[in-house]
Write a protein that holds these residues in place. Structure first.
Motif, short mmCIF file in Angstrom:
data_model
loop_
_atom_site.label_atom_id
_atom_site.label_comp_id
_atom_site.label_asym_id
_atom_site.label_seq_id
_atom_site.Cartn_x
_atom_site.Cartn_y
_atom_site.Cartn_z
N TRP A 25 0.83 -1.19 0.00
CA TRP A 25 0.00 0.00 0.00
C TRP A 25 0.87 1.25 0.00
O TRP A 25 0.60 2.20 -0.74
CB TRP A 25 -0.94 -0.01 1.21
CG TRP A 25 -1.88 1.14 1.27
CD1 TRP A 25 -3.06 1.28 0.61
CD2 TRP A 25 -1.72 2.34 2.04
NE1 TRP A 25 -3.65 2.49 0.92
CE2 TRP A 25 -2.85 3.16 1.80
CE3 TRP A 25 -0.73 2.81 2.91
CZ2 TRP A 25 -3.01 4.41 2.39
CZ3 TRP A 25 -0.90 4.05 3.50
CH2 TRP A 25 -2.03 4.84 3.23
N LEU A 26 1.92 1.25 0.81
CA LEU A 26 2.82 2.40 0.87
C LEU A 26 3.47 2.66 -0.48
O LEU A 26 3.55 3.79 -0.94
CB LEU A 26 3.90 2.18 1.94
CG LEU A 26 3.42 2.14 3.39
CD1 LEU A 26 4.54 1.63 4.30
CD2 LEU A 26 2.91 3.49 3.85
N GLN A 62 1.43 4.49 -3.24
CA GLN A 62 1.06 5.88 -3.06
C GLN A 62 1.82 6.76 -4.05
O GLN A 62 2.90 6.40 -4.51
CB GLN A 62 1.32 6.32 -1.61
CG GLN A 62 0.55 5.52 -0.59
CD GLN A 62 -0.92 5.39 -0.93
OE1 GLN A 62 -1.61 6.36 -1.22
NE2 GLN A 62 -1.42 4.15 -0.92
N PRO A 63 1.27 7.93 -4.36
CA PRO A 63 1.92 8.81 -5.32
C PRO A 63 3.34 9.20 -4.88
O PRO A 63 3.61 9.33 -3.68
CB PRO A 63 1.01 10.06 -5.34
CG PRO A 63 -0.29 9.60 -4.79
CD PRO A 63 0.01 8.47 -3.85
N ALA A 117 4.46 11.61 -1.85
CA ALA A 117 3.44 11.64 -0.80
C ALA A 117 3.95 10.82 0.39
O ALA A 117 4.17 9.63 0.25
CB ALA A 117 2.12 11.07 -1.30
N ARG A 118 4.17 11.45 1.52
CA ARG A 118 4.67 10.73 2.69
C ARG A 118 3.48 10.24 3.50
O ARG A 118 2.83 11.02 4.20
CB ARG A 118 5.55 11.65 3.52
CG ARG A 118 6.13 10.97 4.74
CD ARG A 118 7.62 11.20 4.85
NE ARG A 118 8.12 10.83 6.17
CZ ARG A 118 8.49 9.60 6.50
NH1 ARG A 118 8.42 8.64 5.61
NH2 ARG A 118 8.94 9.33 7.70
N PRO A 119 3.16 8.95 3.42
CA PRO A 119 1.99 8.41 4.11
C PRO A 119 2.11 8.51 5.63
O PRO A 119 3.21 8.56 6.19
CB PRO A 119 1.95 6.95 3.68
CG PRO A 119 2.71 6.91 2.40
CD PRO A 119 3.79 7.94 2.56
N PHE A 142 6.80 5.73 6.09
CA PHE A 142 5.63 6.37 6.68
C PHE A 142 5.99 7.13 7.94
O PHE A 142 6.96 6.84 8.60
CB PHE A 142 4.50 5.37 6.96
CG PHE A 142 4.78 4.37 8.06
CD1 PHE A 142 4.59 4.70 9.41
CD2 PHE A 142 5.19 3.08 7.76
CE1 PHE A 142 4.82 3.77 10.42
CE2 PHE A 142 5.41 2.15 8.75
CZ PHE A 142 5.24 2.50 10.09
N ARG A 181 -2.24 13.95 2.35
CA ARG A 181 -1.36 12.79 2.52
C ARG A 181 -2.16 11.49 2.67
O ARG A 181 -3.25 11.50 3.24
CB ARG A 181 -0.47 12.99 3.74
CG ARG A 181 0.53 14.13 3.52
CD ARG A 181 1.31 14.47 4.75
NE ARG A 181 2.20 13.38 5.15
CZ ARG A 181 2.94 13.42 6.26
NH1 ARG A 181 2.90 14.47 7.06
NH2 ARG A 181 3.72 12.40 6.55
N PRO A 182 -1.62 10.39 2.17
CA PRO A 182 -2.29 9.09 2.39
C PRO A 182 -2.25 8.75 3.88
O PRO A 182 -1.24 8.95 4.55
CB PRO A 182 -1.43 8.11 1.59
CG PRO A 182 -0.58 8.95 0.69
CD PRO A 182 -0.43 10.27 1.35
N ASN A 226 -7.53 10.03 0.60
CA ASN A 226 -6.78 8.77 0.50
C ASN A 226 -6.62 8.19 1.90
O ASN A 226 -5.62 8.40 2.58
CB ASN A 226 -5.42 9.03 -0.15
CG ASN A 226 -4.69 7.75 -0.50
OD1 ASN A 226 -5.08 6.66 -0.10
ND2 ASN A 226 -3.60 7.89 -1.23
#
Length: 114
Positions: free
Chosen positions: A13-14, A17-18, A21-23, A45, A66-67, A92
């Motif tokens: 999943w991480l 992410q775009p 983008a820091r989840p 993350f 951010r996710p 997200n």
């Protein structure tokens, strides 16, 4: 609909992410629970802890661009927080199904189960 990801699927999943983008892994458990068992921050993350009942008052501390993957003990509270965030402009958002209990079983056996 909130995406459900198991702790064993978090890395995938991480990576999905775009770029740039820091989840955030948002731990919504109570302080005593964090003292009992906590996730270790990992590359990929940011770890943020805000108890579920504080989320409405503290939502401005979370960047909606951010996710966000929400985490609790078994996944019910984090699901509610994910739904709240999704209904308040967070695009997200995912729920970590099984919570920290599954995290211990699937991702890091060093995290105590309670």
């Amino acid at each position: 609909m909130i995406d459900q990801i198991r702790p064993s699927q978090l890395s995938e999943w991480l990576q999905a992410q775009p770029a740039g983008a820091r989840p955030i892994v948002l731990d919504v458990r109570e302080p005593w629970e964090l003292q009992t068992a906590s996730v270790k921050a990992e590359p990929g993350f940011e770890l943020l802890a805000i108890p579920m009942n504080d989320i409405p008052a503290r939502a401005a501390e979370i960047d909606p661009s951010r996710p966000i993957a929400c985490l609790c003990h078994h996944g019910a509270r984090s699901q509610r927080v994910a739904m709240f965030l999704a209904g308040n402009g967070f695009d997200n958002v995912a729920n970590i199904a099984g919570g920290i209990d599954a995290w211990s079983a699937e991702r890091d056996a060093g995290v105590p189960r309670y």
